[in-house]
Motif scaffolding. Sequence first.
Motif, PDB file in Angstrom:
ATOM      1  N   VAL B  59      13.864  96.969  36.155  1.00 45.04           N
ATOM      2  CA  VAL B  59      13.228  96.311  34.850  1.00 45.04           C
ATOM      3  C   VAL B  59      13.916  96.394  33.654  1.00 45.04           C
ATOM      4  CG1 VAL B  59      11.351  95.537  33.405  1.00 45.04           C
ATOM      5  CG2 VAL B  59      11.682  95.134  36.086  1.00 45.04           C
ATOM      6  N   THR B  60      13.900  98.213  33.276  1.00 48.33           N
ATOM      7  CA  THR B  60      14.237  98.377  32.085  1.00 48.33           C
ATOM      8  C   THR B  60      15.648  97.858  31.740  1.00 48.33           C
ATOM      9  OG1 THR B  60      12.742 100.952  32.347  1.00 48.33           O
ATOM     10  CG2 THR B  60      14.261 100.500  30.797  1.00 48.33           C
ATOM     11  N   VAL B  92      26.417  93.055  31.804  1.00 53.81           N
ATOM     12  CA  VAL B  92      25.939  93.659  32.077  1.00 53.81           C
ATOM     13  C   VAL B  92      26.307  95.110  32.714  1.00 53.81           C
ATOM     14  CG1 VAL B  92      23.720  93.960  34.410  1.00 53.81           C
ATOM     15  CG2 VAL B  92      24.486  92.001  32.783  1.00 53.81           C
ATOM     16  N   THR B  93      27.544  95.246  33.547  1.00 54.47           N
ATOM     17  CA  THR B  93      27.886  96.000  34.304  1.00 54.47           C
ATOM     18  C   THR B  93      28.013  97.353  32.769  1.00 54.47           C
ATOM     19  OG1 THR B  93      29.130  94.139  35.093  1.00 54.47           O
ATOM     20  CG2 THR B  93      30.055  97.009  35.033  1.00 54.47           C
ATOM     21  N   GLY B  94      28.961  96.748  31.399  1.00 56.71           N
ATOM     22  CA  GLY B  94      29.095  97.649  30.897  1.00 56.71           C
ATOM     23  C   GLY B  94      27.723  98.455  30.431  1.00 56.71           C
ATOM     24  N   VAL B  95      26.432  97.534  30.236  1.00 54.25           N
ATOM     25  CA  VAL B  95      25.734  98.588  29.687  1.00 54.25           C
ATOM     26  C   VAL B  95      24.851  99.376  30.676  1.00 54.25           C
ATOM     27  CG1 VAL B  95      23.006  98.217  29.323  1.00 54.25           C
ATOM     28  CG2 VAL B  95      24.501  96.315  28.565  1.00 54.25           C
ATOM     29  N   LEU B 141      20.748 105.032  38.254  1.00 55.49           N
ATOM     30  CA  LEU B 141      22.251 103.634  37.817  1.00 55.49           C
ATOM     31  C   LEU B 141      22.013 103.255  39.715  1.00 55.49           C
ATOM     32  CD1 LEU B 141      24.626 103.204  36.830  1.00 55.49           C
ATOM     33  CD2 LEU B 141      26.173 104.456  38.103  1.00 55.49           C
ATOM     34  N   LEU B 142      21.547 104.041  41.015  1.00 57.64           N
ATOM     35  CA  LEU B 142      22.037 102.995  41.758  1.00 57.64           C
ATOM     36  C   LEU B 142      20.581 102.486  42.340  1.00 57.64           C
ATOM     37  CD1 LEU B 142      22.670 106.290  44.078  1.00 57.64           C
ATOM     38  CD2 LEU B 142      24.102 104.456  43.381  1.00 57.64           C
ATOM     39  N   PHE B 143      20.191 101.727  41.178  1.00 53.90           N
ATOM     40  CA  PHE B 143      18.711 101.321  40.821  1.00 53.90           C
ATOM     41  C   PHE B 143      19.648 100.231  40.872  1.00 53.90           C
ATOM     42  CE2 PHE B 143      15.347 104.221  42.345  1.00 53.90           C
ATOM     43  CZ  PHE B 143      14.914 103.615  42.729  1.00 53.90           C
ATOM     44  N   SER B 144      20.192 100.351  39.253  1.00 52.22           N
ATOM     45  CA  SER B 144      20.580  99.141  38.596  1.00 52.22           C
ATOM     46  C   SER B 144      21.575  98.541  39.481  1.00 52.22           C
ATOM     47  CB  SER B 144      21.149  99.699  36.716  1.00 52.22           C
ATOM     48  OG  SER B 144      19.743 100.904  36.415  1.00 52.22           O
TER      49      SER B 144
END
Lengths: 275, 290
Positions: B59-60, B92-95, B141-144
């Motif tokens: 979520v973050t 989203v990728t950049g962030v 990051l893997l979660f993201s």
Amino acid sequence: MAESDIPSETGLRPGAGIPSEADGRIPTVVADDLHIVYRVYGASARGNATSALRRILRRESPASRVREVHAVRGVTFVAYRGEAIGLIGSNGSGKSTLLRAIAGLLPAERGRVYTDGQPSLLGVNAALMNDLTGERNVILGGLAMGMTREQIRSRYQQIVDFSGINEKGDFISLPMRTYSSGMQARLRFSIAAAKDHDVLMIDEALATGDKSFRRRSEQRIRELRSEAGTVFLVSHNNKTIRDTCDRVLWLEKGELLMDGPADQVLKAYEEETGK
Amino acid sequence: MSLAELAARHGLSVSGARPSLGEYARQLWSRRHFILAFSQAKLMAQYGQARLGQLWQVVTPLLNACVYFFIFGLVLKGRGGMGNSEYIPFLVTGVFVFTFTQNSVMSGVKAISGNLGLVRALHFPRASLPISFSLQQLQQLLFSMSVLVIVMLGFQHWPTWTWFAVVPALLLQLLFNTGLALVMARLGSNTPDLAQLMPFILRTWMYASGVMFPLREKLDGSDVPGWVGDIMQANPAAVYMDLMRYALMHGSYHDTVPTSTWLWALGWAVVFGTGGFVYFWKAEEQYGRG
């Protein structure tokens, strides 16, 4: 006590333990004129923003605000295999700092410590996390002390049983923050005592838990002592020192005041402190 | 006989002395289980008290992306010529990719100074700490990335063979991040003030790297001198973001990513990975004073 009170011919003067050539004993720890200095930032700052700004305007260098605490001043001794050495002295006399320096955890300002193998401090408090379950903390603490996964697996049940955490239900699967402070201390000691050490250093670890747990931990300390080459023990309990140690180092203000057989040094210490 | 001679005669070694570089790497390898367990423990403990628990891992970053979309996509119109179906995956990728580097740096600064208790109590190669924190960020990051996949599919960027390029891109970025974290850990261990300064430096870096706007397009239309533009494009954050966008997206932005980006990515990873490791090792015996 003035140093001249100590009769020099008894060999109790600091540094008198330096061996002659014919000595057959095997040294395990050699401290050679060891000095330890802590640097504390911002200790002298009178904490508000205007005073900080004034200091910048007056061009005081930031280095001038660093306070140095000279915690150990020129300690020299030789410890031998099979010895159990007690460290005594008032609060802030540098006992714990000396232990950490022997373990190689605090860099020496001057002088050196030579050791046989890797001395270890009995304690894992810092590696454990309150938000994790007791179970995960056992594994994490064991890994932090340098145990392998196999060693931890084979001793896991032993550690849990020793701590007695599960005596009143399945608490090991709850986060550590839910434990009472006594239970936390018991689990910490159980993890720390699970490993075998060459040179073992114990910093007042005995005074944790209830009576039955204290008896068990004293028993475990004796076992560790018989397995380890040399044991150092810091304690404010003179009885503990007398029971477990045969040699005592008395530190005061970072200096080694006396070094000799436990009875003699403790007697002088008790006379000085009036116990 | 002096004490040093006595110690030498009985084969005693100096306590807390720095091991050779090879020996240090070997010690570090033998502590790999601790490094991994510590990073996972930190990750678990991070949201331990929250009701939603580990769901915050996903979520973050998603909330972060929403904030940037609102400000840069809708209010400021900084999206170049991209439509929503390209801009949102781009953003989203950049962030996510920049957050990976940003958090590695921030946790690197505090790796030693924030864990003095651990450093003063137990013996282990100190590089374990910054490496462990970088691995924690990788797991984060893997979660993201799971969110990222959903975003990609939602905007009809279907999987192609280039998706496999995510793996080398992430590995190179991890190597770069770890090296940078090692450098920051050494700097942060004797200059605690760095923790106050870094957020500003990192924010500047973020705006200069094209997290929320296409960097090349903006540079072409501006009067920035050519060499400044070259530096901005070669900077590691821009490079790793471009690789990830190249791998996952298709469309006009995908086609503008030059092949030389891979060389830059490899170069930064090798230089910082090895350089950071050696730089950190050089002060190994000094950590713990403070």
